[in-house]
Design a protein around this motif. Sequence first.
Motif, short mmCIF file in Angstrom:
data_model
loop_
_atom_site.label_atom_id
_atom_site.label_comp_id
_atom_site.label_asym_id
_atom_site.label_seq_id
_atom_site.Cartn_x
_atom_site.Cartn_y
_atom_site.Cartn_z
N ASN A 412 30.78 49.42 42.27
CA ASN A 412 31.23 48.29 41.55
C ASN A 412 31.34 46.66 42.02
OD1 ASN A 412 31.66 49.63 39.00
ND2 ASN A 412 33.56 50.51 39.84
N ARG A 413 30.44 46.73 43.06
CA ARG A 413 30.66 45.46 43.91
C ARG A 413 30.10 44.10 42.90
NH1 ARG A 413 26.14 42.90 46.93
NH2 ARG A 413 27.08 41.70 48.70
N HIS A 414 29.45 44.35 42.00
CA HIS A 414 28.81 43.21 41.25
C HIS A 414 29.99 42.65 40.44
CE1 HIS A 414 29.01 46.85 38.42
NE2 HIS A 414 28.97 45.87 37.20
N LEU A 415 31.02 43.55 40.05
CA LEU A 415 32.03 42.87 39.12
C LEU A 415 32.85 41.77 39.66
CD1 LEU A 415 33.49 46.16 37.81
CD2 LEU A 415 31.94 44.79 36.62
N PHE A 416 32.60 41.62 40.98
CA PHE A 416 33.43 40.58 41.90
C PHE A 416 32.54 39.42 41.90
CE2 PHE A 416 35.54 44.54 42.54
CZ PHE A 416 36.84 44.47 42.26
N SER A 417 31.41 39.27 41.54
CA SER A 417 30.62 38.24 41.74
C SER A 417 31.10 36.97 40.85
CB SER A 417 29.04 38.48 41.41
OG SER A 417 28.87 38.92 40.10
N GLY A 418 30.36 35.89 41.44
CA GLY A 418 30.65 34.52 40.60
C GLY A 418 32.04 34.01 41.11
N ARG A 419 32.40 32.94 40.12
CA ARG A 419 33.79 32.48 40.46
C ARG A 419 34.79 33.01 39.36
NH1 ARG A 419 37.89 29.74 39.00
NH2 ARG A 419 37.44 29.92 36.92
N MET A 420 36.21 33.63 39.87
CA MET A 420 37.00 34.10 38.94
C MET A 420 38.21 33.49 39.35
SD MET A 420 36.99 38.03 40.46
CE MET A 420 35.40 38.31 39.88
N GLU A 421 39.40 33.88 38.65
CA GLU A 421 40.79 33.60 39.09
C GLU A 421 41.13 34.78 39.96
OE1 GLU A 421 42.48 31.02 38.25
OE2 GLU A 421 41.05 30.22 36.80
N ASN A 422 42.13 34.52 40.76
CA ASN A 422 42.57 35.57 41.86
C ASN A 422 43.25 36.67 40.68
OD1 ASN A 422 44.89 34.15 40.85
ND2 ASN A 422 45.76 33.58 42.75
N SER A 423 43.89 36.38 39.80
CA SER A 423 44.37 37.53 38.71
C SER A 423 43.11 38.50 38.03
CB SER A 423 45.07 36.76 37.71
OG SER A 423 44.34 35.88 37.01
N ASP A 424 42.04 38.00 38.33
CA ASP A 424 41.03 38.67 37.91
C ASP A 424 40.63 40.01 38.66
OD1 ASP A 424 40.47 37.20 35.56
OD2 ASP A 424 39.03 36.03 36.36
N ILE A 425 40.84 39.95 40.04
CA ILE A 425 40.76 40.88 40.91
C ILE A 425 41.63 42.03 40.68
CG2 ILE A 425 40.85 41.57 43.34
CD1 ILE A 425 40.00 38.81 44.05
N ALA A 426 42.77 41.70 40.20
CA ALA A 426 43.69 42.98 39.85
C ALA A 426 43.19 43.55 38.69
CB ALA A 426 45.09 42.48 39.90
N ASN A 427 42.92 42.85 37.79
CA ASN A 427 42.47 43.44 36.48
C ASN A 427 41.25 44.36 36.50
OD1 ASN A 427 44.58 42.47 34.83
ND2 ASN A 427 43.57 40.58 34.55
N ILE A 428 40.31 43.90 37.28
CA ILE A 428 39.14 44.67 37.48
C ILE A 428 39.59 45.89 38.27
CG2 ILE A 428 36.98 44.84 38.94
CD1 ILE A 428 36.80 41.91 38.52
N LEU A 429 40.41 45.90 39.30
CA LEU A 429 40.75 47.05 39.80
C LEU A 429 41.57 48.05 39.10
CD1 LEU A 429 42.12 45.44 43.30
CD2 LEU A 429 39.89 46.89 42.78
N PHE A 430 42.28 47.42 38.22
CA PHE A 430 43.05 48.35 37.36
C PHE A 430 42.10 49.07 36.65
CE2 PHE A 430 47.11 45.71 37.39
CZ PHE A 430 48.17 46.73 37.70
N GLN A 431 41.08 48.48 36.01
CA GLN A 431 40.21 48.97 35.09
C GLN A 431 39.24 50.14 35.69
OE1 GLN A 431 38.26 46.85 31.79
NE2 GLN A 431 36.33 47.63 32.04
N ILE A 432 38.77 49.59 36.96
CA ILE A 432 37.83 50.80 37.70
C ILE A 432 38.48 51.93 38.23
CG2 ILE A 432 35.97 48.72 38.01
CD1 ILE A 432 36.99 48.79 40.90
N MET A 433 39.81 51.88 38.30
CA MET A 433 40.45 52.96 38.71
C MET A 433 40.82 53.88 37.66
SD MET A 433 43.18 52.11 41.98
CE MET A 433 44.16 50.74 41.11
N ASP A 434 40.81 53.43 36.51
CA ASP A 434 41.27 54.05 34.90
C ASP A 434 40.23 55.16 34.52
OD1 ASP A 434 43.18 54.15 32.90
OD2 ASP A 434 42.04 53.30 31.76
#
Length: 434
Positions: A412-434
């Motif tokens: 899932n490395r691609h999910l962290f590409s581009g510009r995002m908010e710091n809070s997006d990192i947590a939301n991605i981690l919640f989803q990929i652990m679910d």
Amino acid sequence: MLKSTAWQHDNGLNPFNPMVKYLGTQRVKNVILLIGDGMGFSYTTGLRYFNHDSNKGIMNPTIFDQYFVGTQSTYSLDTESNITDSAAAGTALSTGYKTFNGALGLNIDKQTVPTVLEYAKFRGKSTGLVGTSQVNHATLAAFAAHIESREQYDQIADDYLDERIEGKQKIDVILGGGTSYFDRKDRNLIEEFVRNDFGYVTTLQELVTNNNEMLLGLFAPIELPKQIDRGQTVPSLAQMTKAALERLQQNPNGFFLLVEGSQIDWAGHDNDIVGAMSEVKDFEAAFKEAVKFAVNREDTIVIATADHSTGGMSIDRNDNYRWNPSVIKSITSTPFVIATRLHETMDMETLKYHMHFPLHDADLEIIKSTLEMEVEDTKEALINVINHYSSTGWTTKGHTGEDVPIYAYGLNRHLFSGRMENSDIANILFQIMD
């Protein structure tokens, strides 16, 4: 104690409500998140210069360069400041909620919100916190505590032991500094951790030989010495990371591990380029250890980022157009340690053992004059001299508000590409652990 009902959302399934569903996701077994506290782009660019052995030729990329994927914005929602502190940034990275400065694990309305570490435990994974500050310091605490003030160190340490997820210990491996917060007059948390089946270690040798799956390791009363100042009894960040991974991987459900290079930020606050490069190198080695673990695995994601940048570090000052890392490499201790030893000996010859580059007489006189003052004054004089000779610039003693880098390797490395908010990192981690 956190109740299981705290994990129920209005849909009865997830403890979070992301605004975005991320496409192309696969469930991950293991998450390794590394945060270089205060490590903005100038630090990793400086590392590339620092690793380069000459003034000529194309510079080789650092390990960070190989895995760069994007950037994240660091601002908090503080009504009095638009520059984040580590607590608010850590909370955004851990919960998916931006918040006010000083808050740990709370949203802007001061409500408790679950962290990715806690959610990992809820999903049956093992969890770990590793850092070079006291382990109950802001960034680490933002992943395992819920409190309005980051300064409540004793309460944070208590919560590490007392709070449970589904009746289980919230954190399985805790490694860093902070003995003075765990062995107190009012409570000996170390003894209580041991009674709860944790091993306890205080040296590198003990860390290497201990076989406990759950482990508390405290290697200094407060923060660890910076890497350049560490003796052989104190583990590096990479050694602590390896020890944590060896234990956490034993869980068939996987794990979540947070690793913080805590004192990059502290060196930035001091405008101390020797300490800064020492700590970035320490963090670089830990990132290598995490990537080494993830190589040839199809179930692990490694993310490295920063909570913010600190100090406004500039790779040049006064229009010299030539940064000189050889000066930094010729110094064998941080300015604080050198200043302390100068005050112990009151002998300027002590400098020769720590700073192996020529100083002008005027510089020596300035340093000598501070020996009649405090150690802090001597440290500041040394920092100024080193910044001058290395041509390192700084704009502030505080945090800076620019975006910071994101590096990633694995699933899932691609999910962290581009510009995002710091809070997006947590939301991605919640989803990929679910």
